[in-house]
Scaffold this motif. Structure first.
Motif, PDB file in Angstrom:
ATOM      1  N   ASP A  47       0.970  -1.123   0.135  1.00 34.37           N
ATOM      2  CA  ASP A  47       0.190  -0.105   0.004  1.00 34.37           C
ATOM      3  C   ASP A  47       1.039   1.325   0.029  1.00 34.37           C
ATOM      4  OD1 ASP A  47      -1.667   1.980   0.398  1.00 34.37           O
ATOM      5  OD2 ASP A  47      -2.663   1.074   1.973  1.00 34.37           O
ATOM      6  N   ALA A  48       0.886   1.916  -1.305  1.00 35.96           N
ATOM      7  CA  ALA A  48       1.931   3.126  -1.311  1.00 35.96           C
ATOM      8  C   ALA A  48       1.372   4.219  -0.509  1.00 35.96           C
ATOM      9  CB  ALA A  48       2.118   3.335  -2.801  1.00 35.96           C
ATOM     10  N   THR A  49       0.155   4.061  -0.177  1.00 39.82           N
ATOM     11  CA  THR A  49      -0.316   5.334   0.714  1.00 39.82           C
ATOM     12  C   THR A  49      -0.185   5.327   2.262  1.00 39.82           C
ATOM     13  OG1 THR A  49      -2.304   4.360   0.994  1.00 39.82           O
ATOM     14  CG2 THR A  49      -2.318   5.276  -1.183  1.00 39.82           C
ATOM     15  N   LEU A  50       0.478   4.366   2.600  1.00 41.26           N
ATOM     16  CA  LEU A  50       0.872   4.198   4.176  1.00 41.26           C
ATOM     17  C   LEU A  50       1.807   5.494   4.730  1.00 41.26           C
ATOM     18  CD1 LEU A  50       1.275   0.407   4.986  1.00 41.26           C
ATOM     19  CD2 LEU A  50      -0.456   1.941   5.556  1.00 41.26           C
ATOM     20  N   LYS A  51       1.555   5.984   5.548  1.00 40.37           N
ATOM     21  CA  LYS A  51       2.516   6.756   6.283  1.00 40.37           C
ATOM     22  C   LYS A  51       3.738   6.377   6.818  1.00 40.37           C
ATOM     23  CE  LYS A  51      -1.063  10.440   6.971  1.00 40.37           C
ATOM     24  NZ  LYS A  51      -1.557  11.243   7.962  1.00 40.37           N
ATOM     25  N   GLY A  52       3.319   5.084   7.411  1.00 43.71           N
ATOM     26  CA  GLY A  52       4.649   4.374   8.080  1.00 43.71           C
ATOM     27  C   GLY A  52       4.988   3.307   7.210  1.00 43.71           C
ATOM     28  N   ARG A  53       6.006   2.474   7.648  1.00 40.17           N
ATOM     29  CA  ARG A  53       6.304   1.260   7.074  1.00 40.17           C
ATOM     30  C   ARG A  53       5.390   0.201   6.825  1.00 40.17           C
ATOM     31  NH1 ARG A  53      12.613   0.117   9.001  1.00 40.17           N
ATOM     32  NH2 ARG A  53      13.584   2.045   8.287  1.00 40.17           N
ATOM     33  N   GLY A  54       4.517  -0.079   7.959  1.00 35.11           N
ATOM     34  CA  GLY A  54       3.415  -1.019   7.785  1.00 35.11           C
ATOM     35  C   GLY A  54       2.309  -0.971   8.835  1.00 35.11           C
ATOM     36  N   ARG A  55       1.331  -1.612   8.755  1.00 37.08           N
ATOM     37  CA  ARG A  55       0.451  -1.846   9.838  1.00 37.08           C
ATOM     38  C   ARG A  55      -0.355  -2.974   9.223  1.00 37.08           C
ATOM     39  NH1 ARG A  55      -4.918   1.771   8.363  1.00 37.08           N
ATOM     40  NH2 ARG A  55      -5.601   0.512  10.220  1.00 37.08           N
ATOM     41  N   GLN A  56      -1.139  -3.560  10.581  1.00 37.11           N
ATOM     42  CA  GLN A  56      -1.888  -4.609  10.310  1.00 37.11           C
ATOM     43  C   GLN A  56      -3.410  -4.557  10.495  1.00 37.11           C
ATOM     44  OE1 GLN A  56      -3.259  -6.628  12.855  1.00 37.11           O
ATOM     45  NE2 GLN A  56      -2.490  -5.679  14.746  1.00 37.11           N
ATOM     46  N   LYS A  57      -4.244  -4.826   9.930  1.00 42.74           N
ATOM     47  CA  LYS A  57      -5.670  -5.028  10.041  1.00 42.74           C
ATOM     48  C   LYS A  57      -6.400  -6.115   9.711  1.00 42.74           C
ATOM     49  CE  LYS A  57      -7.964  -1.988   7.487  1.00 42.74           C
ATOM     50  NZ  LYS A  57      -8.457  -0.939   6.746  1.00 42.74           N
ATOM     51  N   GLN A  58      -7.631  -6.139   9.827  1.00 42.19           N
ATOM     52  CA  GLN A  58      -8.589  -7.193   9.426  1.00 42.19           C
ATOM     53  C   GLN A  58      -9.426  -6.670   8.279  1.00 42.19           C
ATOM     54  OE1 GLN A  58      -9.352 -10.397  10.847  1.00 42.19           O
ATOM     55  NE2 GLN A  58      -7.634 -10.269  12.589  1.00 42.19           N
ATOM     56  N   ILE A  59      -8.952  -7.654   7.156  1.00 44.36           N
ATOM     57  CA  ILE A  59      -9.891  -7.268   6.036  1.00 44.36           C
ATOM     58  C   ILE A  59     -10.762  -8.775   5.533  1.00 44.36           C
ATOM     59  CG2 ILE A  59      -9.661  -6.793   3.287  1.00 44.36           C
ATOM     60  CD1 ILE A  59      -7.012  -5.574   3.893  1.00 44.36           C
ATOM     61  N   SER A  60     -11.972  -8.217   5.653  1.00 39.06           N
ATOM     62  CA  SER A  60     -13.067  -9.617   5.519  1.00 39.06           C
ATOM     63  C   SER A  60     -12.768 -10.751   6.342  1.00 39.06           C
ATOM     64  CB  SER A  60     -12.821  -9.833   3.900  1.00 39.06           C
ATOM     65  OG  SER A  60     -13.323  -8.803   2.992  1.00 39.06           O
ATOM     66  N   GLY A  61     -12.283 -10.303   7.620  1.00 37.23           N
ATOM     67  CA  GLY A  61     -12.215 -10.973   8.776  1.00 37.23           C
ATOM     68  C   GLY A  61     -10.784 -11.863   8.504  1.00 37.23           C
ATOM     69  N   GLN A  62     -10.016 -11.559   7.484  1.00 37.55           N
ATOM     70  CA  GLN A  62      -8.530 -12.180   7.213  1.00 37.55           C
ATOM     71  C   GLN A  62      -7.460 -11.189   7.844  1.00 37.55           C
ATOM     72  OE1 GLN A  62      -7.607 -14.920   5.610  1.00 37.55           O
ATOM     73  NE2 GLN A  62      -5.452 -14.623   5.718  1.00 37.55           N
ATOM     74  N   PRO A  63      -6.791 -11.706   8.781  1.00 35.79           N
ATOM     75  CA  PRO A  63      -5.620 -10.767   9.391  1.00 35.79           C
ATOM     76  C   PRO A  63      -4.741 -10.418   8.211  1.00 35.79           C
ATOM     77  CG  PRO A  63      -5.177 -13.092   9.987  1.00 35.79           C
ATOM     78  CD  PRO A  63      -6.607 -13.138   9.379  1.00 35.79           C
ATOM     79  N   THR A  64      -4.287  -9.071   8.025  1.00 35.88           N
ATOM     80  CA  THR A  64      -3.518  -8.557   6.871  1.00 35.88           C
ATOM     81  C   THR A  64      -2.553  -7.659   7.016  1.00 35.88           C
ATOM     82  OG1 THR A  64      -5.686  -8.693   5.458  1.00 35.88           O
ATOM     83  CG2 THR A  64      -4.058  -7.592   4.739  1.00 35.88           C
ATOM     84  N   ILE A  65      -1.482  -7.771   6.773  1.00 32.30           N
ATOM     85  CA  ILE A  65      -0.321  -6.768   6.897  1.00 32.30           C
ATOM     86  C   ILE A  65      -0.173  -5.866   5.893  1.00 32.30           C
ATOM     87  CG2 ILE A  65       2.155  -6.645   7.254  1.00 32.30           C
ATOM     88  CD1 ILE A  65       2.087  -9.015   8.647  1.00 32.30           C
ATOM     89  N   LEU A  66      -0.375  -4.558   5.667  1.00 35.15           N
ATOM     90  CA  LEU A  66      -0.173  -3.427   4.776  1.00 35.15           C
ATOM     91  C   LEU A  66       1.189  -3.016   4.824  1.00 35.15           C
ATOM     92  CD1 LEU A  66      -3.464  -1.835   5.174  1.00 35.15           C
ATOM     93  CD2 LEU A  66      -3.159  -3.777   3.656  1.00 35.15           C
ATOM     94  N   ILE A  67       1.848  -3.038   3.863  1.00 38.93           N
ATOM     95  CA  ILE A  67       3.355  -2.508   3.700  1.00 38.93           C
ATOM     96  C   ILE A  67       3.749  -1.531   2.626  1.00 38.93           C
ATOM     97  CG2 ILE A  67       5.812  -3.347   3.299  1.00 38.93           C
ATOM     98  CD1 ILE A  67       4.601  -4.398   5.856  1.00 38.93           C
TER      99      ILE A  67
END
Length: 203
Positions: A47-67
């Motif tokens: 995710d090029a729009t992230l302000k930090g290096r990464g974050r994690q969240k639930q997407i459709s009940g699936q644990p997801t890491i955005l980098i």
């Protein structure tokens, strides 16, 4: 020097990491944090729009890491490993509730940093490998390819109590680390000589 509480926390982290590596059937370095996330059922998305290096969240009940994209693969590895640390932090809290206040985000961030560093450079192999190559940073980097040189060197004081690690970035002194309760406040002549040979001599 680490306090008894800090040593207990690190022991708990190493124990959980060893369990995760065994579950993922990872028997030697290097540790690919992206592949490990997949084995743990965690998706990794760029995710090029992230302000930090990464974050994690639930997407459709699936644990997801955005980098966030990065040209240095070690930074991507660190970011994913850090977010894995965020995901498994509750297990550390369950093991060490008396020393880990899960409600404090700063403390959680510190624990996630410890998990990331010790996940990419697992204690179960690193101690032996350091002795085998006599702490040769470049030889260790060949084995722990997903970890940065700085991360690998930063783990030395955990293995050898007489080591002081001094970090220069682009020729500038940035930090130092050791097992001592108080690090030396100024660079000694030997360190300055090495700096001159490795940096000034290359200019």
């Amino acid at each position: 020097m680490k306090t008894k509480t800090e040593a207990s926390l690190i022991h708990s982290i190493d124990f959980i990491i060893e369990q995760i590596l065994e579950l993922a059937s990872i028997n030697s370095p290097p540790i690919d944090a992206l592949s490990l996330a997949d084995l743990l059922g965690v998706s990794v998305l760029i995710d090029a729009t992230l302000k930090g290096r990464g974050r994690q969240k639930q997407i459709s009940g699936q644990p997801t890491i955005l980098i966030k994209p990065d040209d240095r693969p070690e930074r991507i590895q660190w970011a994913v490993a850090h977010e894995i640390g965020e995901i498994i932090a509750h297990r550390i809290y369950e093991n060490e509730p008396e020393i880990f206040d899960f409600s404090m985000s700063l403390r959680r961030e510190q624990v996630s940093n410890l998990v990331a560093g010790r996940l990419l450079v697992p204690e179960k192999w690193f101690s032996h490998d350091c002795l085998e190559v006599d702490y040769d940073l470049f030889e260790l980097k060949k084995r722990y390819t997903t970890a940065s040189h700085e991360l690998i060197a930063g783990r030395f004081p955990d293995q050898n109590h007489s080591i002081v690690i001094t970090v220069f970035d682009q020729g500038e002194f940035t930090r130092r680390n050791s097992h001592f309760s108080m690090n030396p406040l100024s660079l000694n002549e030997y360190e300055l000589e090495i700096w001159r040979e490795t940096h000034v001599g290359c200019l």
